[in-house]
Structure formats: structure tokens, C-alpha cells
Enzyme design. Structure first.
Site, PDB file in Angstrom:
ATOM      1  N   LYS A  91       0.830  -1.214   0.000  1.00 29.23           N
ATOM      2  CA  LYS A  91       0.000   0.000   0.000  1.00 29.23           C
ATOM      3  C   LYS A  91       0.860   1.257   0.000  1.00 29.23           C
ATOM      4  O   LYS A  91       0.652   2.172  -0.798  1.00 29.23           O
ATOM      5  CB  LYS A  91      -0.942   0.024   1.195  1.00 29.23           C
ATOM      6  CG  LYS A  91      -1.771   1.294   1.244  1.00 29.23           C
ATOM      7  CD  LYS A  91      -2.472   1.454   2.567  1.00 29.23           C
ATOM      8  CE  LYS A  91      -2.904   2.893   2.745  1.00 29.23           C
ATOM      9  NZ  LYS A  91      -3.273   3.201   4.093  1.00 29.23           N
ATOM     10  N   ASP A 110      -6.455  -0.298   0.505  1.00 29.84           N
ATOM     11  CA  ASP A 110      -6.672  -0.511   1.938  1.00 29.84           C
ATOM     12  C   ASP A 110      -8.157  -0.798   2.127  1.00 29.84           C
ATOM     13  O   ASP A 110      -8.888  -0.965   1.143  1.00 29.84           O
ATOM     14  CB  ASP A 110      -6.198   0.692   2.759  1.00 29.84           C
ATOM     15  CG  ASP A 110      -6.971   1.971   2.471  1.00 29.84           C
ATOM     16  OD1 ASP A 110      -7.973   1.939   1.722  1.00 29.84           O
ATOM     17  OD2 ASP A 110      -6.580   3.021   2.998  1.00 29.84           O
TER      18      ASP A 110
END
Length: 192
Positions: A91, A110
Site C-alpha cells: 500500500k 486498503d
């Protein structure tokens, strides 16, 4: 946290009482201790920042050259390279790729982006849990829908879903509607 880090850099100027700074160099960041970062609110991230600064400085040619060289790679190579740095996972690597390395189709996945994806792009996955395998499917769905600038489209959708932004967007739409009606009334009044 961004204000703290940027305040370490060269002061660029002031606009309407807001100070603007250039982000600091790696050399300047290397002089900031983990303890100072913790006091500034970075918490567990402090050790990753100092570790990453050290790792970047040890790269051949220095961290700046190494980071700039990533711009020449494809997205998967960029993410893989960034994930070698302390505390950087897929991420964060996608965030860096999107915001700093010209990888406009990078999708930082996410739970919030997962909710957006299942609401608008992958409704068949509503109720399932986000897994590492599904990260790729989410990114692919955004790229199919929004093309080469999918990362920026995802960013706008993410921001629009934040409660504060939803309220702000609604507040902007109210006066516009009232203004439109008021303007129509005035136009009609002048034609009588």
C-alpha cells in the site's frame, strides 16, 4: 506529521498566513532522531523513517539517484523495489509510486479503497474479506474502469467518501441549487 517533516526543509514562502517549505533532503532527514520523530507524533513509524533514510543513503549513488531511477521501471518493479525499504508494504509503495514516481495507475489498496471497489466496481465481492490476492483484482478493476490515470481517480473517490468531505460536498451543492433558482427567478422577473 507532514507539517513537521516539511518544516525541516527550506522555507519557500508564506501565503495567507500559511508557511510553505520544501521537503527536506535525505541528508537533513538523517539528522533527525527516532526520538524526535516520536515526539512529533510519528509513533511506530519513527523507526521506519530513520531506517528508510539509512537504507536510501546506502544505495549506490545515494537515495536520490535510486529513487529517480525507479521512474524508468514498470509499476510492479517499482512496488517490489520500494517494498525492500523498512516498513514499506504494497500500500505505501503504491502511494509513493502514484504520488512521487509518475505511476498514475498505481492503486493503494486498503479497507477504504476496498469498500469503494465493492460498492462501485466489484459488487460481486460485497461481504468478502480483502486478501492479498484481491489487492490485484481491485487495482485491475480501477484500471479497467478509469484507464492510465486510475490512481488519481481512486484518490478522488477515496477523498469524496471521507465523512468530512461528504459534508463539505453537500454544503457546496446547497448554495449552488439555491443560487440557480434565485438566478432563474430574477431572469423571469426581468422578462415580465
Amino acid at each position: 506529521m507532514v507539517d513537521f517533516v516539511s518544516s525541516l526543509g527550506l522555507h519557500l514562502g508564506d501565503v495567507d498566513g500559511f508557511e510553505f517549505h520544501q521537503f527536506p533532503s535525505l541528508d537533513r532527514l538523517s539528522k533527525v532522531s527516532e526520538e524526535e520523530l516520536r515526539k512529533a507524533g510519528f509513533g511506530y513509524r519513527a523507526k521506519y523513517i530513520t531506517g528508510t533514510v539509512n537504507a536510501l543513503q546506502s544505495k549506490p549513488g545515494g537515495g536520490n539517484e535510486w529513487l529517480l531511477s525507479l521512474r524508468k521501471l514498470d509499476l510492479h518493479e517499482v512496488v517490489a523495489a520500494l517494498c525492500t525499504l523498512p516498513g514499506v508494504g504494497p500500500k505505501v509503495a503504491a502511494c509513493i509510486a502514484l504520488f512521487s514516481l509518475d505511476q498514475h495507475s498505481a492503486i493503494p489498496v486498503d479497507t477504504h479503497v476496498w469498500q469503494i471497489a465493492t460498492s462501485y466496481l466489484l459488487p460481486d465481492l460485497v461481504g468478502t474479506k480483502l486478501t492479498t490476492k484481491l489487492h490485484g483484482r481491485v487495482a485491475e478493476a480501477f484500471v479497467i474502469k478509469y484507464g492510465e490515470y486510475a490512481g488519481w481517480a481512486q484518490t478522488l473517490l477515496f477523498i469524496a467518501e471521507l465523512p468530512a468531505q461528504k459534508a463539505l460536498l453537500q454544503s457546496f451543492s446547497q448554495p449552488i441549487n439555491k443560487l440557480d433558482k434565485s438566478a432563474k427567478r430574477k431572469k423571469n422577473d426581468t422578462t415580465l
